[in-house]
Design an enzyme around this catalytic site. Sequence first.
Site, PDB file in Angstrom:
ATOM      1  N   ASP A   1      59.436   2.245 -17.114  1.00  0.00           N
ATOM      2  CA  ASP A   1      59.768   3.769 -17.302  1.00  0.00           C
ATOM      3  C   ASP A   1      58.548   4.373 -18.319  1.00  0.00           C
ATOM      4  OD1 ASP A   1      60.755   6.319 -16.837  1.00  0.00           O
ATOM      5  OD2 ASP A   1      62.653   5.664 -17.327  1.00  0.00           O
TER       6      ASP A   1
ATOM      7  N   TRP B   1      56.889   9.259 -13.069  1.00  0.00           N
ATOM      8  CA  TRP B   1      57.091  10.446 -12.458  1.00  0.00           C
ATOM      9  C   TRP B   1      55.921  11.212 -11.819  1.00  0.00           C
ATOM     10  CZ3 TRP B   1      57.970  10.618 -18.091  1.00  0.00           C
ATOM     11  CH2 TRP B   1      58.951   9.860 -18.549  1.00  0.00           C
ATOM     12  N   GLY B   2      54.909  10.420 -11.732  1.00  0.00           N
ATOM     13  CA  GLY B   2      53.701  11.111 -10.941  1.00  0.00           C
ATOM     14  C   GLY B   2      52.982  11.714 -11.824  1.00  0.00           C
ATOM     15  N   ASP B   3      53.209  11.800 -13.166  1.00  0.00           N
ATOM     16  CA  ASP B   3      52.420  12.304 -14.176  1.00  0.00           C
ATOM     17  C   ASP B   3      50.945  12.076 -14.165  1.00  0.00           C
ATOM     18  OD1 ASP B   3      54.754  13.521 -14.694  1.00  0.00           O
ATOM     19  OD2 ASP B   3      54.776  12.942 -16.861  1.00  0.00           O
ATOM     20  N   ASN B   4      50.478  10.805 -13.919  1.00  0.00           N
ATOM     21  CA  ASN B   4      48.963  10.279 -14.162  1.00  0.00           C
ATOM     22  C   ASN B   4      48.531   9.842 -12.674  1.00  0.00           C
ATOM     23  OD1 ASN B   4      48.937   9.918 -17.235  1.00  0.00           O
ATOM     24  ND2 ASN B   4      51.062   9.261 -16.736  1.00  0.00           N
TER      25      ASN B   4
ATOM     26  N   ASP C   1      62.992  13.207 -11.823  1.00  0.00           N
ATOM     27  CA  ASP C   1      64.285  12.644 -11.227  1.00  0.00           C
ATOM     28  C   ASP C   1      64.912  13.407 -10.005  1.00  0.00           C
ATOM     29  OD1 ASP C   1      63.789  10.718 -13.000  1.00  0.00           O
ATOM     30  OD2 ASP C   1      65.789  11.119 -14.340  1.00  0.00           O
TER      31      ASP C   1
HETATM   32  C1  GLA Z   1      63.983   8.501 -16.475  1.00  0.00           C
HETATM   33  C2  GLA Z   1      63.917   7.975 -15.125  1.00  0.00           C
HETATM   34  C3  GLA Z   1      65.144   7.851 -14.451  1.00  0.00           C
HETATM   35  C4  GLA Z   1      66.278   6.760 -15.342  1.00  0.00           C
HETATM   36  C5  GLA Z   1      66.252   7.377 -16.778  1.00  0.00           C
HETATM   37  C6  GLA Z   1      66.818   6.127 -17.603  1.00  0.00           C
HETATM   38  O1  GLA Z   1      64.635   9.729 -16.420  1.00  0.00           O
HETATM   39  O2  GLA Z   1      63.051   8.561 -14.366  1.00  0.00           O
HETATM   40  O3  GLA Z   1      65.139   7.235 -13.002  1.00  0.00           O
HETATM   41  O4  GLA Z   1      65.647   5.364 -15.136  1.00  0.00           O
HETATM   42  O5  GLA Z   1      64.967   7.377 -16.972  1.00  0.00           O
HETATM   43  O6  GLA Z   1      67.082   6.660 -18.941  1.00  0.00           O
END
Ligand code: GLA
Length: 401
Positions: free
Chosen positions: A148, A182-185, A203
């Site tokens: 993450d 999350w695609g940020d980079n 998410d």
């Molecule tokens: C981020 C990730 C989620 C999950 C949570 C855990 O938000 O994108 O998929 O892994 O952290 O804290």
Amino acid sequence: MKNTILLLLCFVMSLGGYAQKFDGLADTPPMGWNTWNTFACDINGELIRETADAMVASGMKEAGYEYVIIDDCWHGERDKKGFIQVDRERFPSGMKALADYVHSKGLKLGIYSDAGTKTCAGEPGSRGHEYQDAITYAEWGIDYLKYDWCSTGTQNAPASYSTMRDALYEAGRPVLFAICEWGDNQPWEWAQDVGHMWRTTGDIYNCWDCEEDHGDWSSWGVLRILDMQDGLRKYAGPGHWNDPDMMEVGNGMSQSEDRAHFTMWSMLAAPLIAGNDIRNMTPETIEILTHEKMIAINQDPLGVQAWKYEENDGLETWFKPLENGDWAVTFLNRADEARKVNFNWKEKVVEDPDFDYSVDFSETTYTVEDIWNDKKLKNTNKALKAEVAPHDVLTLRLSRI
Ligand code: GLA
């Protein structure tokens, strides 16, 4: 410029033979289950064992699901030398015994960490401990790492993820590496040789079409995430997949919404990571998650994502090239009322905008199978006339005659 230098450096290092990811771990989109969507931090060893049992008993394993993944919140403290330990209250047997159990079921165990100083739930991150953590995971028998991007400050994403990739490789145990920033980079631009999949968005949220506002971030319903995949299909393929996040099938949307969600993730050649409580599933949820013919579309060896061919009044038509010249076609009804399909194949020339696939139905005839209803329809010499219920799909597999 910075990225170019980094890529060059990666290339030179790869000539030296050490900067690599493990090959062959994700030739088709990974399949599994993850704790987060249903359990968040409320996890323990029993849940993981029972889930492994359920993966076998429900038929999910037979359908192709393989990874049981422990997301955030399994962590204890680091020891004096900096090695991470498991939370012994939640996981009294320790991680190695848990991995042995999961392996004894013919499944694989996944775990979660973070490239920054802390995970998103505030547990110890891997920053500065990458090689130690990779060694620990290898000793425990871990097969999958979701990594993450919380508490990363000014860290450089390609560099941070490459460090962990190298650490895993050095530790020597094949680990599927799932990038989650999350695609940020724009990982699709640099992560092909770094990870086996990368999240493309924030998410997911358990709804058809909503934004859930958490203050400084949002999570997103199925259609919102689907729309965010636009333009990304050209970056994915065998070994390196776009990941539109874990599934919410079985978590409370309607049956047709769950079916449409599962269908679109399959059409996108997305990793199929279930996020419901698979110990307690309705027959409808099991039917969706284990649907052999839909999974075959997701797992097609060509590994090419679908694209949106046309849309009209909430009804979208998606095409996905498949092995041996087959095609998957989905009519997705986003609208709140039923929509009629009237698709005259013989008037259609379909050309893949990113890859070299095309079909001219005036020249080639295909058989047509309705995947969800397990029914042969008329071949492509006849126009298709059908109705799609609100928030539902009609998915066809076309095979050349
Ligand atoms: C981020 C990730 C989620 C999950 C949570 C855990 O938000 O994108 O998929 O892994 O952290 O804290």
